[in-house]
Design a protein around this motif. Structure first.
Motif, PDB file in Angstrom:
ATOM      1  N   VAL A  41      52.424 -16.959 -21.979  1.00 36.67           N
ATOM      2  CA  VAL A  41      52.768 -15.948 -22.986  1.00 36.67           C
ATOM      3  C   VAL A  41      54.165 -16.232 -23.533  1.00 36.67           C
ATOM      4  O   VAL A  41      54.396 -16.190 -24.746  1.00 36.67           O
ATOM      5  N   SER A  42      55.101 -16.548 -22.658  1.00 32.82           N
ATOM      6  CA  SER A  42      56.456 -16.869 -23.087  1.00 32.82           C
ATOM      7  C   SER A  42      56.466 -18.082 -24.015  1.00 32.82           C
ATOM      8  O   SER A  42      57.138 -18.079 -25.050  1.00 32.82           O
ATOM      9  N   ARG A  43      55.710 -19.099 -23.665  1.00 31.35           N
ATOM     10  CA  ARG A  43      55.648 -20.312 -24.491  1.00 31.35           C
ATOM     11  C   ARG A  43      55.040 -20.018 -25.862  1.00 31.35           C
ATOM     12  O   ARG A  43      55.458 -20.594 -26.862  1.00 31.35           O
ATOM     13  N   ILE A  44      54.069 -19.105 -25.915  1.00 31.90           N
ATOM     14  CA  ILE A  44      53.495 -18.701 -27.202  1.00 31.90           C
ATOM     15  C   ILE A  44      54.563 -18.018 -28.037  1.00 31.90           C
ATOM     16  O   ILE A  44      54.758 -18.342 -29.210  1.00 31.90           O
ATOM     17  N   GLU A  45      55.276 -17.073 -27.437  1.00 30.08           N
ATOM     18  CA  GLU A  45      56.266 -16.295 -28.179  1.00 30.08           C
ATOM     19  C   GLU A  45      57.453 -17.134 -28.639  1.00 30.08           C
ATOM     20  O   GLU A  45      58.106 -16.786 -29.619  1.00 30.08           O
ATOM     21  N   THR A  46      57.743 -18.228 -27.952  1.00 32.19           N
ATOM     22  CA  THR A  46      58.849 -19.096 -28.364  1.00 32.19           C
ATOM     23  C   THR A  46      58.390 -20.244 -29.249  1.00 32.19           C
ATOM     24  O   THR A  46      59.202 -21.040 -29.713  1.00 32.19           O
ATOM     25  N   GLY A  47      57.083 -20.349 -29.470  1.00 26.63           N
ATOM     26  CA  GLY A  47      56.562 -21.400 -30.343  1.00 26.63           C
ATOM     27  C   GLY A  47      56.301 -22.716 -29.641  1.00 26.63           C
ATOM     28  O   GLY A  47      55.993 -23.710 -30.287  1.00 26.63           O
ATOM     29  N   ASP A  48      56.390 -22.724 -28.314  1.00 24.90           N
ATOM     30  CA  ASP A  48      56.134 -23.950 -27.556  1.00 24.90           C
ATOM     31  C   ASP A  48      54.653 -24.149 -27.238  1.00 24.90           C
ATOM     32  O   ASP A  48      54.270 -25.185 -26.712  1.00 24.90           O
ATOM     33  N   ARG A  49      53.835 -23.138 -27.536  1.00 21.45           N
ATOM     34  CA  ARG A  49      52.389 -23.228 -27.318  1.00 21.45           C
ATOM     35  C   ARG A  49      51.700 -22.542 -28.472  1.00 21.45           C
ATOM     36  O   ARG A  49      52.070 -21.437 -28.856  1.00 21.45           O
ATOM     37  N   VAL A  50      50.696 -23.193 -29.029  1.00 17.51           N
ATOM     38  CA  VAL A  50      49.933 -22.579 -30.113  1.00 17.51           C
ATOM     39  C   VAL A  50      48.875 -21.650 -29.534  1.00 17.51           C
ATOM     40  O   VAL A  50      48.511 -21.760 -28.360  1.00 17.51           O
ATOM     41  N   VAL A  51      48.384 -20.752 -30.365  1.00 17.26           N
ATOM     42  CA  VAL A  51      47.298 -19.854 -29.967  1.00 17.26           C
ATOM     43  C   VAL A  51      46.019 -20.380 -30.607  1.00 17.26           C
ATOM     44  O   VAL A  51      45.847 -20.267 -31.820  1.00 17.26           O
ATOM     45  N   PRO A  52      45.127 -20.974 -29.814  1.00 15.58           N
ATOM     46  CA  PRO A  52      43.864 -21.452 -30.386  1.00 15.58           C
ATOM     47  C   PRO A  52      43.048 -20.283 -30.929  1.00 15.58           C
ATOM     48  O   PRO A  52      43.185 -19.143 -30.466  1.00 15.58           O
ATOM     49  N   ASP A  53      42.202 -20.577 -31.889  1.00 12.31           N
ATOM     50  CA  ASP A  53      41.434 -19.517 -32.544  1.00 12.31           C
ATOM     51  C   ASP A  53      40.613 -18.692 -31.561  1.00 12.31           C
ATOM     52  O   ASP A  53      40.522 -17.480 -31.695  1.00 12.31           O
ATOM     53  N   PHE A  54      40.057 -19.317 -30.528  1.00 12.68           N
ATOM     54  CA  PHE A  54      39.213 -18.554 -29.598  1.00 12.68           C
ATOM     55  C   PHE A  54      40.020 -17.549 -28.777  1.00 12.68           C
ATOM     56  O   PHE A  54      39.452 -16.611 -28.217  1.00 12.68           O
ATOM     57  N   GLU A  55      41.336 -17.711 -28.696  1.00 11.33           N
ATOM     58  CA  GLU A  55      42.167 -16.766 -27.949  1.00 11.33           C
ATOM     59  C   GLU A  55      42.582 -15.555 -28.780  1.00 11.33           C
ATOM     60  O   GLU A  55      42.992 -14.532 -28.222  1.00 11.33           O
TER      61      GLU A  55
END
Length: 75
Positions: A41-55
């Protein structure tokens, strides 16, 4: 944030508006069937992980918004 707001910003804003921590969001996502931990979740919020469409549906459901809210952008 205006037109610069993206999915990660909306997730953070909705999480903060709900008054829950990243860990609590991760727990809710896990209960909904998406195996993410607080670090993800932290990586998503900082832009280090993308959110795939299925999520997207998991995040929308847990945060109580339609998927289109996560995808909206301002012109």
């Amino acid at each position: 944030v205006g037109s610069e707001m993206c999915i990660r910003d909306r997730i953070r804003a909705l999480r903060e508006r709900a008054g829950i921590s990243q860990e609590q969001l991760a727990a809710k996502l896990q209960l909904a069937g998406l195996n993410l931990n607080q670090k993800a979740v932290s990586r998503i919020e900082t832009g280090d992980r993308v959110v795939p469409d299925f999520e997207l549906n998991y995040f929308a459901t847990v945060l109580g918004v339609p998927v289109c809210t996560l995808l909206e952008y301002e012109k």
